[in-house]
Design a protein around this motif. Structure first.
Motif, PDB file in Angstrom:
ATOM      1  N   PHE A 207      85.111  62.643  67.220  1.00 44.67           N
ATOM      2  CA  PHE A 207      85.853  63.875  68.004  1.00 44.67           C
ATOM      3  C   PHE A 207      84.884  64.933  68.250  1.00 44.67           C
ATOM      4  N   PRO A 208      85.085  65.223  69.771  1.00 43.73           N
ATOM      5  CA  PRO A 208      84.460  66.482  69.929  1.00 43.73           C
ATOM      6  C   PRO A 208      84.328  67.726  68.945  1.00 43.73           C
ATOM      7  N   ASP A 209      85.725  68.097  68.384  1.00 44.34           N
ATOM      8  CA  ASP A 209      85.749  69.045  67.400  1.00 44.34           C
ATOM      9  C   ASP A 209      85.923  68.301  66.094  1.00 44.34           C
ATOM     10  N   LEU A 210      84.946  67.835  65.384  1.00 38.44           N
ATOM     11  CA  LEU A 210      85.066  67.061  64.061  1.00 38.44           C
ATOM     12  C   LEU A 210      85.687  67.953  63.093  1.00 38.44           C
ATOM     13  N   GLY A 211      85.396  69.118  62.883  1.00 36.17           N
ATOM     14  CA  GLY A 211      86.076  70.219  61.896  1.00 36.17           C
ATOM     15  C   GLY A 211      87.749  70.021  62.257  1.00 36.17           C
ATOM     16  N   ARG A 212      87.955  70.345  63.397  1.00 42.62           N
ATOM     17  CA  ARG A 212      89.578  70.246  63.845  1.00 42.62           C
ATOM     18  C   ARG A 212      90.208  68.989  63.295  1.00 42.62           C
ATOM     19  N   GLY A 213      89.434  67.760  63.471  1.00 40.23           N
ATOM     20  CA  GLY A 213      89.923  66.529  63.336  1.00 40.23           C
ATOM     21  C   GLY A 213      90.135  66.457  61.785  1.00 40.23           C
ATOM     22  N   LEU A 214      89.219  66.885  61.054  1.00 39.40           N
ATOM     23  CA  LEU A 214      89.188  66.781  59.626  1.00 39.40           C
ATOM     24  C   LEU A 214      90.120  67.659  59.109  1.00 39.40           C
ATOM     25  N   ALA A 215      90.336  68.667  59.415  1.00 39.07           N
ATOM     26  CA  ALA A 215      91.506  69.793  59.099  1.00 39.07           C
ATOM     27  C   ALA A 215      92.782  69.189  59.306  1.00 39.07           C
ATOM     28  N   GLU A 216      92.996  68.652  60.464  1.00 38.79           N
ATOM     29  CA  GLU A 216      94.102  67.911  60.733  1.00 38.79           C
ATOM     30  C   GLU A 216      94.574  67.142  59.992  1.00 38.79           C
ATOM     31  N   MET A 217      93.725  66.113  59.352  1.00 42.43           N
ATOM     32  CA  MET A 217      94.019  64.880  58.246  1.00 42.43           C
ATOM     33  C   MET A 217      94.090  65.678  56.950  1.00 42.43           C
ATOM     34  N   ALA A 218      93.649  66.949  56.764  1.00 42.42           N
ATOM     35  CA  ALA A 218      93.907  67.418  55.358  1.00 42.42           C
ATOM     36  C   ALA A 218      95.353  67.992  55.378  1.00 42.42           C
ATOM     37  N   ARG A 219      95.760  68.533  56.465  1.00 39.24           N
ATOM     38  CA  ARG A 219      96.918  69.200  56.723  1.00 39.24           C
ATOM     39  C   ARG A 219      98.327  68.188  56.370  1.00 39.24           C
ATOM     40  N   VAL A 220      97.965  67.073  56.844  1.00 40.05           N
ATOM     41  CA  VAL A 220      98.924  65.997  57.099  1.00 40.05           C
ATOM     42  C   VAL A 220      99.130  65.298  55.630  1.00 40.05           C
ATOM     43  N   THR A 221      98.099  65.285  54.639  1.00 41.48           N
ATOM     44  CA  THR A 221      97.935  64.712  53.584  1.00 41.48           C
ATOM     45  C   THR A 221      98.351  65.600  52.603  1.00 41.48           C
TER      46      THR A 221
ATOM     47  N   MET B 159      63.030  68.538  73.035  1.00 40.92           N
ATOM     48  CA  MET B 159      64.167  69.302  73.130  1.00 40.92           C
ATOM     49  C   MET B 159      65.223  68.664  74.065  1.00 40.92           C
ATOM     50  N   THR B 160      66.454  68.670  74.363  1.00 41.43           N
ATOM     51  CA  THR B 160      67.309  67.626  75.099  1.00 41.43           C
ATOM     52  C   THR B 160      68.030  68.846  75.885  1.00 41.43           C
ATOM     53  N   THR B 161      68.409  68.466  77.279  1.00 45.06           N
ATOM     54  CA  THR B 161      69.397  69.389  77.999  1.00 45.06           C
ATOM     55  C   THR B 161      70.675  69.235  77.552  1.00 45.06           C
ATOM     56  N   PRO B 162      71.152  70.553  77.459  1.00 44.81           N
ATOM     57  CA  PRO B 162      72.881  70.310  76.884  1.00 44.81           C
ATOM     58  C   PRO B 162      73.574  70.082  78.084  1.00 44.81           C
ATOM     59  N   THR B 163      74.377  69.221  77.572  1.00 39.43           N
ATOM     60  CA  THR B 163      75.382  68.413  78.834  1.00 39.43           C
ATOM     61  C   THR B 163      76.937  69.188  78.259  1.00 39.43           C
ATOM     62  N   LYS B 164      77.654  68.885  79.374  1.00 34.28           N
ATOM     63  CA  LYS B 164      79.053  69.488  79.198  1.00 34.28           C
ATOM     64  C   LYS B 164      79.782  68.377  78.414  1.00 34.28           C
ATOM     65  N   PRO B 165      80.490  68.772  77.381  1.00 38.32           N
ATOM     66  CA  PRO B 165      81.419  67.624  76.673  1.00 38.32           C
ATOM     67  C   PRO B 165      82.374  66.997  77.524  1.00 38.32           C
ATOM     68  N   PRO B 166      82.871  65.690  77.352  1.00 33.34           N
ATOM     69  CA  PRO B 166      83.717  65.347  78.062  1.00 33.34           C
ATOM     70  C   PRO B 166      85.205  65.809  77.777  1.00 33.34           C
ATOM     71  N   THR B 167      86.012  65.683  78.714  1.00 37.83           N
ATOM     72  CA  THR B 167      87.661  66.157  78.865  1.00 37.83           C
ATOM     73  C   THR B 167      88.163  65.225  78.065  1.00 37.83           C
ATOM     74  N   THR B 168      89.339  65.588  77.714  1.00 39.39           N
ATOM     75  CA  THR B 168      90.205  64.516  76.870  1.00 39.39           C
ATOM     76  C   THR B 168      90.595  63.267  77.776  1.00 39.39           C
ATOM     77  N   ASP B 169      90.933  63.757  78.992  1.00 42.50           N
ATOM     78  CA  ASP B 169      91.104  62.600  79.914  1.00 42.50           C
ATOM     79  C   ASP B 169      90.135  61.583  79.940  1.00 42.50           C
ATOM     80  N   GLN B 170      88.849  62.049  80.163  1.00 39.39           N
ATOM     81  CA  GLN B 170      87.516  61.218  80.174  1.00 39.39           C
ATOM     82  C   GLN B 170      87.393  60.447  78.786  1.00 39.39           C
ATOM     83  N   ILE B 171      87.662  61.102  77.780  1.00 41.71           N
ATOM     84  CA  ILE B 171      87.626  60.149  76.604  1.00 41.71           C
ATOM     85  C   ILE B 171      88.619  59.190  76.571  1.00 41.71           C
ATOM     86  N   ARG B 172      89.989  59.387  77.063  1.00 42.76           N
ATOM     87  CA  ARG B 172      90.786  58.535  76.894  1.00 42.76           C
ATOM     88  C   ARG B 172      90.546  57.388  77.899  1.00 42.76           C
ATOM     89  N   THR B 173      90.179  57.565  79.038  1.00 42.51           N
ATOM     90  CA  THR B 173      89.854  56.590  80.058  1.00 42.51           C
ATOM     91  C   THR B 173      88.551  55.667  79.480  1.00 42.51           C
TER      92      THR B 173
END
Length: 280
Positions: free
Chosen positions: A126-140, A1-15
């Motif tokens: 992406f932290p929110d994979l479902g959101r990213g895929l839904a956005e790809m579907a929306r713009v196609t 079992m792994t210890t949950p970690t806080k997901p990175p922020t958008t700024d941290q991902i960008r950096t």
């Protein structure tokens, strides 16, 4: 079992990706671009195709699509990646490429604007994979294609598996990859789960097939440079080595490469990639 970690922020991902951009552009993009060319040919991307590359890095999909005559919009969250993509496009005279800094989970693009929306080892991070895929579907457009390529199992990504083996041999207590949950690059390794995630994002006619990306490495140094620049996790592995450990890891990998190639200093390593398509 792994210890949950806080997901990175958008700024941290960008950096993190801005920091990796020079090495990523130098070592990773040339390797993955050949595979990008292969999957775009199979997706019938050609003259006039309205093509979107999400989490584009420095152009492994966007530039081959433009060479095939597509009208390309390429987006990435990291400004340094976008600038390197734009620089590559300018150098090739690919004027039909628009490179934009944009968060793939929140695309500032119109509905139904593209014939093909694609991502190569991008949206899968992406932290929110479902959101990213839904956005790809929306713009196609309806009847268009969403194309997503992501790593298969870690053991079938030889450039990673070999490096992990060398690190385990050289570094006492090296933990390797977590498994529960796996790192983001491998979250779509199971083709059945991959297909289910695409359907949950609203896509139909979903297919997932496995392809092999062949990557030539001329030396252990080149292999380690690729690991260091391809993902923040790989950068952490290499940065944590002592000089003695780094030397040992390099020697182990040199031996493995020579064994693969029958004594030559470099070799071709193989990586299984899951290639999925769906229709909005």
């Amino acid at each position: 079992m792994t210890t949950p970690t806080k997901p990175p922020t958008t700024d941290q991902i960008r950096t993190a990706w801005d920091t990796l951009a020079p090495g990523f552009d130098r070592h990773t993009t040339p390797h993955t671009m050949q595979f990008g060319e292969q999957i775009l040919a199979e997706a019938a991307v050609g003259p006039g195709t309205r093509f979107l590359d999400v989490a584009a890095g420095s152009g492994a999909l966007a530039l081959p699509a433009a060479r095939r005559g597509a009208r390309v919009v390429a987006v990435d969250i990291a400004p340094a990646m976008v600038e390197r993509l734009a620089s590559r496009a300018r150098a090739e005279g690919l004027e039909q490429v628009r490179a934009l800094v944009m968060d793939g989970e929140h695309l500032d693009l119109d509905d139904d604007a593209f014939d093909v929306s694609a991502s190569l080892n991008g949206v899968s991070l992406f932290p929110d994979l479902g959101r990213g895929l839904a956005e790809m579907a929306r713009v196609t457009r309806p009847g268009g294609t969403v194309l997503v390529a992501a790593f298969g199992p870690p053991q079938k990504a030889e450039f990673i598996a070999w490096t992990l083996g060398a690190l385990r041999a050289a570094v006492p207590g090296f933990a390797g990859l977590p498994t529960d949950p796996p790192p983001l690059p491998f979250r779509l390794a199971d083709p059945e789960r991959f297909a289910a995630v695409l359907r949950e994002a609203g896509l139909g006619e979903v297919t997932v097939r496995q392809a092999v990306m062949d990557t030539p490495f001329g030396s252990a140094t080149e292999l380690l440079d690729t690991i260091r620049s391809s993902h923040p996790l790989g950068a952490q592995w290499i940065a944590g080595l002592t000089e003695a450990q780094s030397t040992e890891v390099r020697q182990i990998l040199e031996g493995m490469l020579r064994e693969r190639s029958g004594g030559a200093p470099g070799a071709v390593l193989h990586t299984t990639i899951n290639v999925a398509t769906g229709t909005p």
